[in-house]
Write a protein that holds these residues in place. Structure first.
Motif, PDB file in Angstrom:
ATOM      1  N   ARG A  77       0.633  -1.264  -0.126  1.00  0.00           N
ATOM      2  CA  ARG A  77       0.033  -0.048  -0.080  1.00  0.00           C
ATOM      3  C   ARG A  77       0.878   1.293   0.069  1.00  0.00           C
ATOM      4  N   ALA A  78       0.818   1.880  -1.252  1.00  0.00           N
ATOM      5  CA  ALA A  78       1.537   3.323  -1.365  1.00  0.00           C
ATOM      6  C   ALA A  78       0.928   4.210  -0.316  1.00  0.00           C
ATOM      7  N   ASP A  79       1.649   5.124   0.351  1.00  0.00           N
ATOM      8  CA  ASP A  79       1.155   6.144   1.228  1.00  0.00           C
ATOM      9  C   ASP A  79       2.347   7.148   1.564  1.00  0.00           C
ATOM     10  N   TYR A  80       1.794   8.388   1.722  1.00  0.00           N
ATOM     11  CA  TYR A  80       3.009   9.339   2.081  1.00  0.00           C
ATOM     12  C   TYR A  80       2.209  10.535   2.054  1.00  0.00           C
ATOM     13  N   THR A  81       2.933  11.408   2.846  1.00  0.00           N
ATOM     14  CA  THR A  81       2.247  12.929   3.067  1.00  0.00           C
ATOM     15  C   THR A  81       3.539  13.810   2.722  1.00  0.00           C
ATOM     16  N   SER A 105       4.174   4.077   3.482  1.00  0.00           N
ATOM     17  CA  SER A 105       3.832   2.720   2.937  1.00  0.00           C
ATOM     18  C   SER A 105       3.982   1.379   3.751  1.00  0.00           C
ATOM     19  N   GLU A 106       2.926   0.629   3.297  1.00  0.00           N
ATOM     20  CA  GLU A 106       2.984  -0.823   4.239  1.00  0.00           C
ATOM     21  C   GLU A 106       3.130  -1.882   3.101  1.00  0.00           C
ATOM     22  N   PRO A 107       3.978  -2.941   3.664  1.00  0.00           N
ATOM     23  CA  PRO A 107       4.012  -3.970   2.463  1.00  0.00           C
ATOM     24  C   PRO A 107       2.713  -4.818   2.492  1.00  0.00           C
ATOM     25  N   THR A 111      10.091  -6.995   1.007  1.00  0.00           N
ATOM     26  CA  THR A 111      11.172  -6.216   0.320  1.00  0.00           C
ATOM     27  C   THR A 111      10.550  -5.089  -0.695  1.00  0.00           C
ATOM     28  N   LEU A 112      10.575  -3.840  -0.264  1.00  0.00           N
ATOM     29  CA  LEU A 112       9.845  -2.706  -0.754  1.00  0.00           C
ATOM     30  C   LEU A 112      10.942  -1.704  -1.479  1.00  0.00           C
ATOM     31  N   THR A 113      10.735  -1.537  -2.640  1.00  0.00           N
ATOM     32  CA  THR A 113      11.189  -0.399  -3.421  1.00  0.00           C
ATOM     33  C   THR A 113      10.480   0.708  -3.700  1.00  0.00           C
ATOM     34  N   PHE A 114      11.044   1.880  -3.672  1.00  0.00           N
ATOM     35  CA  PHE A 114      10.220   3.201  -3.969  1.00  0.00           C
ATOM     36  C   PHE A 114      10.753   3.952  -5.120  1.00  0.00           C
ATOM     37  N   ASP A 115       9.815   4.307  -5.815  1.00  0.00           N
ATOM     38  CA  ASP A 115      10.318   5.345  -7.051  1.00  0.00           C
ATOM     39  C   ASP A 115       9.272   6.567  -7.044  1.00  0.00           C
ATOM     40  N   THR A 169       5.561   5.153  -6.607  1.00  0.00           N
ATOM     41  CA  THR A 169       5.223   3.858  -6.571  1.00  0.00           C
ATOM     42  C   THR A 169       5.922   2.816  -5.941  1.00  0.00           C
ATOM     43  N   VAL A 170       5.151   1.994  -5.480  1.00  0.00           N
ATOM     44  CA  VAL A 170       6.067   0.935  -4.341  1.00  0.00           C
ATOM     45  C   VAL A 170       5.713  -0.350  -5.103  1.00  0.00           C
ATOM     46  N   SER A 171       6.817  -1.081  -4.984  1.00  0.00           N
ATOM     47  CA  SER A 171       6.938  -2.512  -5.631  1.00  0.00           C
ATOM     48  C   SER A 171       7.571  -3.334  -4.590  1.00  0.00           C
ATOM     49  N   ASP A 172       7.204  -4.491  -4.683  1.00  0.00           N
ATOM     50  CA  ASP A 172       7.869  -5.608  -3.918  1.00  0.00           C
ATOM     51  C   ASP A 172       8.539  -6.841  -4.627  1.00  0.00           C
ATOM     52  N   GLU A 173       9.211  -7.616  -4.032  1.00  0.00           N
ATOM     53  CA  GLU A 173       9.831  -8.898  -4.674  1.00  0.00           C
ATOM     54  C   GLU A 173       8.919  -9.888  -5.610  1.00  0.00           C
ATOM     55  N   ASN A 174       7.573  -9.774  -5.212  1.00  0.00           N
ATOM     56  CA  ASN A 174       6.554 -10.689  -5.845  1.00  0.00           C
ATOM     57  C   ASN A 174       6.212 -10.017  -7.216  1.00  0.00           C
ATOM     58  N   GLY A 175       6.600  -8.554  -7.432  1.00  0.00           N
ATOM     59  CA  GLY A 175       6.269  -7.921  -8.607  1.00  0.00           C
ATOM     60  C   GLY A 175       4.990  -7.153  -8.494  1.00  0.00           C
ATOM     61  N   CYS A 176       4.427  -7.137  -7.406  1.00  0.00           N
ATOM     62  CA  CYS A 176       3.315  -6.478  -6.974  1.00  0.00           C
ATOM     63  C   CYS A 176       3.428  -4.952  -6.945  1.00  0.00           C
TER      64      CYS A 176
END
Length: 245
Positions: free
Chosen positions: A54-58, A74-76, A81-85, A114-121
């Protein structure tokens, strides 16, 4: 013939069906293949639908030249493992957790995480970020005589579409004032540093300073002796001035 059971009470008879699950989880998918002669075979496999991050920021609106601090909350999902773009809306992209960024100019910026994880989600969130223009504080003050009002001109500029909230003046003699062009007269001669702090409706500030000289007033005085007509009178100049300033 083909009989599909997708593990969520949904079925299909298509050869190669496409399935959209309503939620994440593990679903036991079963295929029963049947030939025209009635021969069958069955295969079951677990299909995993991962929970998305879940992408979230202020980010708080700021004044020009100030740092924009992006707070990433943001929350996994099922991935760990999250990456942030980041797209900061001014052709700048970053792959950090939480940018601390100074925009080159004021304006409205459409930011995107954009938040991504190791599963491609993946998941995305877009927020509008405002960088307010600072005023350009400026004024002109002329030298003056003591007890006389100084000639003051407020030349502060502001970007189109914005309004001023306040002009705060410090006269350098312990006194202050508010207003566009307040009246000011100094009681004593000397050098004074005048400071103007201009503030916009968005709380953006700028400061301008000018040093002026306040001149001492002369002390007019003279003496004379009364005379009889038609004798002349001599007037003796006794005026003085403080030349310290």
């Amino acid at each position: 013939a083909y009989a599909w059971d997708f593990g969520d009470a949904d079925t299909s008879t298509a050869i190669s069906p496409t399935k959209l699950y309503d939620t994440f989880g593990t679903f036991t998918t079963t295929l029963i293949a049947t030939t025209p002669q009635g021969c069958t075979d069955t295969l079951s496999q677990d299909a995993v639908i991962y929970q998305n991050p879940r992408a979230d920021y202020t980010v708080d609106d700021v004044c020009e030249n100030a740092s924009s601090l992006f707070v990433n909350v943001s929350e996994p999902g099922d991935g760990q493992t999250l990456t942030f773009d980041w797209d900061l809306g001014d052709n700048t992209t970053l792959d950090v957790t939480a940018p601390d960024y100074v925009y080159a100019t004021y304006g409205t910026y459409n930011t995107l995480l954009t938040v991504s994880d190791e599963n491609g989600c993946t998941d995305q969130l877009s927020l509008t970020h405002q960088v307010f223009a600072k005023p350009a504080a400026d004024f002109r003050a002329d030298d003056a005589c003591a007890l006389s009002k100084i000639l003051l001109t407020n030349e502060t500029q502001i970007a189109d579409g914005q309004l001023f909230r306040a002009f705060n003046w410090s006269w350098g003699d312990g006194e202050t004032a508010r207003g566009d062009v307040p009246d000011k007269a100094y009681d004593a001669p000397g050098f004074y540093d005048i400071r103007l702090i201009a503030e916009t409706e968005n709380g953006c500030l700028d400061t301008a300073n000018q040093n002026i000289q306040v001149f001492a007033n002369p002390v007019a005085a003279f003496d004379f002796i009364d005379a009889c007509f038609p004798d002349s009178i001599t007037f003796l100049h006794l005026s003085s001035i403080d030349n310290t300033f």
